[in-house]
Design a protein around this motif. Structure first.
Motif, mmCIF file in Angstrom:
data_model
loop_
_atom_site.group_PDB
_atom_site.id
_atom_site.type_symbol
_atom_site.label_atom_id
_atom_site.label_comp_id
_atom_site.label_asym_id
_atom_site.label_seq_id
_atom_site.Cartn_x
_atom_site.Cartn_y
_atom_site.Cartn_z
ATOM 1 N N MET A 1 1.285 -1.202 0.158
ATOM 2 C CA MET A 1 0.228 0.243 -0.156
ATOM 3 C C MET A 1 0.935 1.230 -0.532
ATOM 4 S SD MET A 1 -2.739 1.656 3.254
ATOM 5 C CE MET A 1 -3.736 -0.470 2.485
ATOM 6 N N THR A 2 0.717 2.214 -1.100
ATOM 7 C CA THR A 2 1.636 3.264 -1.044
ATOM 8 C C THR A 2 0.898 4.713 0.142
ATOM 9 O OG1 THR A 2 -0.369 4.621 -1.753
ATOM 10 C CG2 THR A 2 1.434 3.280 -3.283
ATOM 11 N N ALA A 3 1.558 5.254 0.516
ATOM 12 C CA ALA A 3 1.437 6.160 1.766
ATOM 13 C C ALA A 3 0.120 6.712 0.872
ATOM 14 C CB ALA A 3 3.260 7.148 1.916
ATOM 15 N N HIS A 4 0.177 7.730 -0.228
ATOM 16 C CA HIS A 4 -1.274 7.141 -0.608
ATOM 17 C C HIS A 4 -2.327 6.516 -0.340
ATOM 18 C CE1 HIS A 4 1.568 10.260 -2.992
ATOM 19 N NE2 HIS A 4 1.243 11.045 -2.344
ATOM 20 N N ALA A 65 -4.156 13.295 -6.457
ATOM 21 C CA ALA A 65 -3.092 13.770 -6.908
ATOM 22 C C ALA A 65 -1.483 12.880 -6.975
ATOM 23 C CB ALA A 65 -2.740 15.394 -6.999
ATOM 24 N N GLU A 66 -1.976 12.297 -5.952
ATOM 25 C CA GLU A 66 -0.151 11.711 -5.137
ATOM 26 C C GLU A 66 0.921 12.432 -5.078
ATOM 27 O OE1 GLU A 66 0.770 7.869 -7.971
ATOM 28 O OE2 GLU A 66 -1.450 6.909 -7.276
ATOM 29 N N SER A 67 0.060 14.052 -4.434
ATOM 30 C CA SER A 67 1.567 14.626 -4.633
ATOM 31 C C SER A 67 2.214 14.470 -3.146
ATOM 32 C CB SER A 67 1.296 16.185 -4.826
ATOM 33 O OG SER A 67 -0.034 16.679 -5.752
ATOM 34 N N THR A 106 3.209 12.146 8.657
ATOM 35 C CA THR A 106 4.514 11.879 9.120
ATOM 36 C C THR A 106 5.515 10.919 8.818
ATOM 37 O OG1 THR A 106 3.623 13.185 10.498
ATOM 38 C CG2 THR A 106 5.893 12.483 11.362
ATOM 39 N N GLU A 107 5.070 9.781 8.770
ATOM 40 C CA GLU A 107 5.418 8.203 8.530
ATOM 41 C C GLU A 107 6.037 8.101 6.605
ATOM 42 O OE1 GLU A 107 4.300 4.823 10.234
ATOM 43 O OE2 GLU A 107 5.051 5.930 12.496
ATOM 44 N N ALA A 108 5.264 9.100 5.649
ATOM 45 C CA ALA A 108 5.126 8.768 4.387
ATOM 46 C C ALA A 108 6.650 9.089 4.378
ATOM 47 C CB ALA A 108 3.911 9.609 3.543
#
Length: 108
Positions: A1-4, A65-67, A106-108
């Motif tokens: 799983m991505t951070a987004h 937006a996966e910014s 914060t952990e991203a």
């Protein structure tokens, strides 16, 4: 799983929590309210308004937006303080949901 993806999941949980404690259905602030220079727009919005229309909205936009995400996020202490007069169960579940968003960002 991505951070987004993790952020979207945490935001969905926060929205569900706010709905469950009747803090989601709040009046949309005026356009001028968003121009506040104060932290959490305390001079122009109630905390539930800020959570819905600023915090959740902006983080959802970044996630979709996966910014790049903010370097840190530490909103839970302010929410916990704002909820000092709420029932202990409401204070706990809302603060925990916001803390999860803080942690993911914060952990991203």
């Amino acid at each position: 799983m991505t951070a987004h993806d993790a952020l979207m999941k945490a935001l969905e949980n926060l929205v569900a929590t706010l709905r469950s404690v009747d803090m989601w259905r709040v009046e949309e602030p005026s356009a001028a309210a968003f121009a506040s220079q104060q932290p959490f727009c305390v001079d122009t919005m109630a905390m539930p308004q800020w959570l819905r229309y600023v915090f959740v909205a902006r983080l959802e936009t970044l996630a979709e937006a996966e910014s790049p995400l903010p370097a840190s996020c530490d909103v839970a202490p302010a929410v916990d303080t704002w909820l000092k007069d709420a029932s202990p169960s409401v204070r706990r579940v809302v603060t925990e949901a916001v803390a999860e968003v803080d942690r993911v960002v914060t952990e991203a």
